[in-house]
Design a protein around this motif. Sequence first.
Motif, PDB file in Angstrom:
ATOM      1  N   PRO A   1       0.829  -1.209   0.000  1.00 23.32           N
ATOM      2  CA  PRO A   1       0.000   0.000   0.000  1.00 23.32           C
ATOM      3  C   PRO A   1       0.864   1.260   0.000  1.00 23.32           C
ATOM      4  O   PRO A   1       2.059   1.216   0.304  1.00 23.32           O
ATOM      5  N   CYS A   2       0.234   2.372  -0.346  1.00 22.09           N
ATOM      6  CA  CYS A   2       0.918   3.671  -0.354  1.00 22.09           C
ATOM      7  C   CYS A   2       0.994   4.189   1.083  1.00 22.09           C
ATOM      8  O   CYS A   2       0.009   4.693   1.628  1.00 22.09           O
ATOM      9  N   LYS A   3       2.145   4.076   1.715  1.00 25.46           N
ATOM     10  CA  LYS A   3       2.275   4.378   3.143  1.00 25.46           C
ATOM     11  C   LYS A   3       1.935   5.830   3.502  1.00 25.46           C
ATOM     12  O   LYS A   3       1.248   6.074   4.501  1.00 25.46           O
ATOM     13  N   PRO A   4       2.399   6.840   2.736  1.00 28.16           N
ATOM     14  CA  PRO A   4       2.038   8.228   3.092  1.00 28.16           C
ATOM     15  C   PRO A   4       0.535   8.462   3.070  1.00 28.16           C
ATOM     16  O   PRO A   4      -0.001   9.177   3.916  1.00 28.16           O
ATOM     17  N   VAL A   5      -0.160   7.840   2.089  1.00 23.38           N
ATOM     18  CA  VAL A   5      -1.608   8.034   1.995  1.00 23.38           C
ATOM     19  C   VAL A   5      -2.324   7.299   3.111  1.00 23.38           C
ATOM     20  O   VAL A   5      -3.330   7.779   3.636  1.00 23.38           O
ATOM     21  N   VAL A   6      -1.813   6.126   3.504  1.00 25.18           N
ATOM     22  CA  VAL A   6      -2.405   5.402   4.628  1.00 25.18           C
ATOM     23  C   VAL A   6      -2.394   6.285   5.869  1.00 25.18           C
ATOM     24  O   VAL A   6      -3.411   6.444   6.560  1.00 25.18           O
ATOM     25  N   SER A   7      -1.255   6.907   6.151  1.00 25.83           N
ATOM     26  CA  SER A   7      -1.156   7.782   7.322  1.00 25.83           C
ATOM     27  C   SER A   7      -2.080   8.982   7.195  1.00 25.83           C
ATOM     28  O   SER A   7      -2.721   9.395   8.169  1.00 25.83           O
ATOM     29  N   LEU A   8      -2.160   9.541   5.983  1.00 23.13           N
ATOM     30  CA  LEU A   8      -3.008  10.715   5.764  1.00 23.13           C
ATOM     31  C   LEU A   8      -4.475  10.389   6.012  1.00 23.13           C
ATOM     32  O   LEU A   8      -5.180  11.128   6.698  1.00 23.13           O
ATOM     33  N   PHE A   9      -4.955   9.250   5.471  1.00 27.96           N
ATOM     34  CA  PHE A   9      -6.367   8.904   5.636  1.00 27.96           C
ATOM     35  C   PHE A   9      -6.687   8.474   7.065  1.00 27.96           C
ATOM     36  O   PHE A   9      -7.798   8.678   7.540  1.00 27.96           O
ATOM     37  N   GLN A  10      -5.724   7.879   7.752  1.00 24.65           N
ATOM     38  CA  GLN A  10      -5.948   7.569   9.164  1.00 24.65           C
ATOM     39  C   GLN A  10      -6.165   8.851   9.954  1.00 24.65           C
ATOM     40  O   GLN A  10      -7.064   8.937  10.797  1.00 24.65           O
ATOM     41  N   LYS A  11      -5.359   9.861   9.685  1.00 21.57           N
ATOM     42  CA  LYS A  11      -5.509  11.154  10.352  1.00 21.57           C
ATOM     43  C   LYS A  11      -6.848  11.795   9.991  1.00 21.57           C
ATOM     44  O   LYS A  11      -7.552  12.330  10.844  1.00 21.57           O
ATOM     45  N   MET A  12      -7.224  11.706   8.703  1.00 18.36           N
ATOM     46  CA  MET A  12      -8.496  12.291   8.258  1.00 18.36           C
ATOM     47  C   MET A  12      -9.686  11.583   8.904  1.00 18.36           C
ATOM     48  O   MET A  12     -10.674  12.223   9.263  1.00 18.36           O
TER      49      MET A  12
ATOM     50  N   PRO B   1       4.565  21.616 -10.821  1.00 19.12           N
ATOM     51  CA  PRO B   1       5.462  20.466 -10.983  1.00 19.12           C
ATOM     52  C   PRO B   1       6.695  20.486 -10.083  1.00 19.12           C
ATOM     53  O   PRO B   1       7.153  19.418  -9.647  1.00 19.12           O
ATOM     54  N   ASP B   2       7.246  21.680  -9.775  1.00 19.37           N
ATOM     55  CA  ASP B   2       8.434  21.715  -8.927  1.00 19.37           C
ATOM     56  C   ASP B   2       8.147  21.212  -7.519  1.00 19.37           C
ATOM     57  O   ASP B   2       8.918  20.444  -6.943  1.00 19.37           O
ATOM     58  N   ALA B   3       6.991  21.619  -6.954  1.00 17.24           N
ATOM     59  CA  ALA B   3       6.622  21.163  -5.611  1.00 17.24           C
ATOM     60  C   ALA B   3       6.258  19.683  -5.606  1.00 17.24           C
ATOM     61  O   ALA B   3       6.581  18.951  -4.666  1.00 17.24           O
ATOM     62  N   VAL B   4       5.573  19.219  -6.670  1.00 18.22           N
ATOM     63  CA  VAL B   4       5.219  17.800  -6.772  1.00 18.22           C
ATOM     64  C   VAL B   4       6.484  16.954  -6.873  1.00 18.22           C
ATOM     65  O   VAL B   4       6.622  15.921  -6.206  1.00 18.22           O
ATOM     66  N   ALA B   5       7.438  17.393  -7.712  1.00 19.29           N
ATOM     67  CA  ALA B   5       8.684  16.638  -7.892  1.00 19.29           C
ATOM     68  C   ALA B   5       9.496  16.551  -6.604  1.00 19.29           C
ATOM     69  O   ALA B   5      10.193  15.564  -6.361  1.00 19.29           O
ATOM     70  N   HIS B   6       9.373  17.562  -5.737  1.00 17.73           N
ATOM     71  CA  HIS B   6      10.102  17.567  -4.470  1.00 17.73           C
ATOM     72  C   HIS B   6       9.361  16.819  -3.364  1.00 17.73           C
ATOM     73  O   HIS B   6       9.796  16.818  -2.210  1.00 17.73           O
ATOM     74  N   GLY B   7       8.226  16.206  -3.706  1.00 19.58           N
ATOM     75  CA  GLY B   7       7.485  15.406  -2.735  1.00 19.58           C
ATOM     76  C   GLY B   7       6.759  16.217  -1.677  1.00 19.58           C
ATOM     77  O   GLY B   7       6.531  15.725  -0.564  1.00 19.58           O
ATOM     78  N   LYS B   8       6.358  17.446  -2.005  1.00 17.97           N
ATOM     79  CA  LYS B   8       5.728  18.336  -1.022  1.00 17.97           C
ATOM     80  C   LYS B   8       4.207  18.383  -1.122  1.00 17.97           C
ATOM     81  O   LYS B   8       3.571  19.135  -0.382  1.00 17.97           O
ATOM     82  N   THR B   9       3.617  17.586  -2.014  1.00 20.54           N
ATOM     83  CA  THR B   9       2.175  17.688  -2.264  1.00 20.54           C
ATOM     84  C   THR B   9       1.345  17.465  -1.002  1.00 20.54           C
ATOM     85  O   THR B   9       0.497  18.289  -0.644  1.00 20.54           O
ATOM     86  N   ASP B  10       1.555  16.333  -0.317  1.00 14.14           N
ATOM     87  CA  ASP B  10       0.749  16.012   0.873  1.00 14.14           C
ATOM     88  C   ASP B  10       0.922  17.073   1.960  1.00 14.14           C
ATOM     89  O   ASP B  10      -0.044  17.460   2.632  1.00 14.14           O
ATOM     90  N   GLU B  11       2.149  17.553   2.120  1.00 11.84           N
ATOM     91  CA  GLU B  11       2.424  18.569   3.129  1.00 11.84           C
ATOM     92  C   GLU B  11       1.688  19.871   2.820  1.00 11.84           C
ATOM     93  O   GLU B  11       1.099  20.496   3.710  1.00 11.84           O
ATOM     94  N   ILE B  12       1.700  20.259   1.562  1.00 13.02           N
ATOM     95  CA  ILE B  12       1.005  21.489   1.155  1.00 13.02           C
ATOM     96  C   ILE B  12      -0.503  21.339   1.321  1.00 13.02           C
ATOM     97  O   ILE B  12      -1.190  22.249   1.799  1.00 13.02           O
ATOM     98  N   ILE B  13      -1.032  20.171   0.949  1.00 19.86           N
ATOM     99  CA  ILE B  13      -2.472  19.936   1.083  1.00 19.86           C
ATOM    100  C   ILE B  13      -2.901  20.027   2.545  1.00 19.86           C
ATOM    101  O   ILE B  13      -3.943  20.623   2.864  1.00 19.86           O
ATOM    102  N   MET B  14      -2.108  19.483   3.447  1.00 19.67           N
ATOM    103  CA  MET B  14      -2.437  19.574   4.873  1.00 19.67           C
ATOM    104  C   MET B  14      -2.445  21.027   5.335  1.00 19.67           C
ATOM    105  O   MET B  14      -3.319  21.435   6.105  1.00 19.67           O
ATOM    106  N   LYS B  15      -1.511  21.839   4.845  1.00 18.07           N
ATOM    107  CA  LYS B  15      -1.468  23.243   5.241  1.00 18.07           C
ATOM    108  C   LYS B  15      -2.635  24.024   4.647  1.00 18.07           C
ATOM    109  O   LYS B  15      -3.138  24.965   5.272  1.00 18.07           O
TER     110      LYS B  15
END
Length: 271
Positions: free
Chosen positions: A41-52, A128-142
Motif C-alpha cells: 500500500p501507499c504508506k504516506p496516503v495510509v497515514s493521511l487517511f488515518q488522520k483524516m 510540478p516543482d513542488a510535486v517533484a520535491h514530494g511536497k504535495t501532501d504537506e502542502i495539502i495539509m497546510k
Amino acid sequence: MGSRKKEVALQVNISTQELWEEMLSSKGLTVVDVYQGWCGPCKPVVSLFQKMRIEVGLDLLHFALAEADHLDVLEKYRGKCEPTFLFYAIKDEALSDEDECVSHGKNNGEDEDMVSSERTCTLAIIKPDAVAHGKTDEIIMKIQEAGFEILTNEERTMTEAEMRLFYQHRAGEETFEKLVHHMCSGPSHLLILTRTEGFEDVVTTWRTVIGPCDPNVARREQPESLRAQYGTEMPFNAIHGSRDREDADRELALLFPSLKFSDKNTEALQG
C-alpha cells in the motif's frame, strides 16, 4: 473482542469477496487503496487517511486496503505500477430533501459533474516543482489547516496548448516560454477550493495564504506564506492562485470543462 477491534481500526484490509461486499455497504465515503503485492500500500496516503478519519469521524469516512491479486473484482487493476484509489459513497437515507437538492443541483438531464457550494470557489495548482520535491501532501495539509475545503484534487500533466491559453495574459513577457515549459514538465495537482468557515472572499484569502509571486519577495514580506516555504525562484514558486474572481472563473472553466458550478459567482461556467 472482534467488534471492538473493528471500532478502533483506522483501515480495513480486504482479502475476500465477503469483506469487499461488506465494505461497499458502509454508509458514508469509502476510499480503497488498490495495491500490488510486490510494492504494498501507499504508506504516506495510509497515514493521511488515518488522520483524516480521526478528524472527520469514523462513521463518515472509511479507508480500506485491497490487494488486486486477491479479488477478481479488481482484476483490471493488476500489473499496474501507479497508485490506484477507488471512491465509493453511500448517502445516508436520513438526508433531507433540501440536503439532496444542494448535493445534486439542477442537472437538466445532462451528464456533466456538479461542484455545488453556497460559497465561492477558486483554483489552486500545486506546480510540478513542488510535486517533484514530494511536497504535495504537506502542502495539502497546510491548505486544510488554513480553513479551506478541497472540493476536487486531480493530478494531471498539463499540455502546452492548455498552458499557453491559461497564461495568455503573460504572452508578452520574457519569461512566458519558460513558464509554459515548466508547467508542462511534469504532473501538477489541480485543486478547487472553497472556505469551510466564514464568508471571506476565497480568491483573496487564497492569494494571501500563498504570498507574493516571487518566492524571494515572499520570504522577505510574508515568510509564513506557502510560496516562501516551498518556492525557490521564478518561475518555480510551487503554487498557483487565481488573481481575482474573473480569473478564477476563466481558469476553472478552462481546466475543468466538464464541471458545472452552482454558485452564483460562477454562473458563467454552467454552460
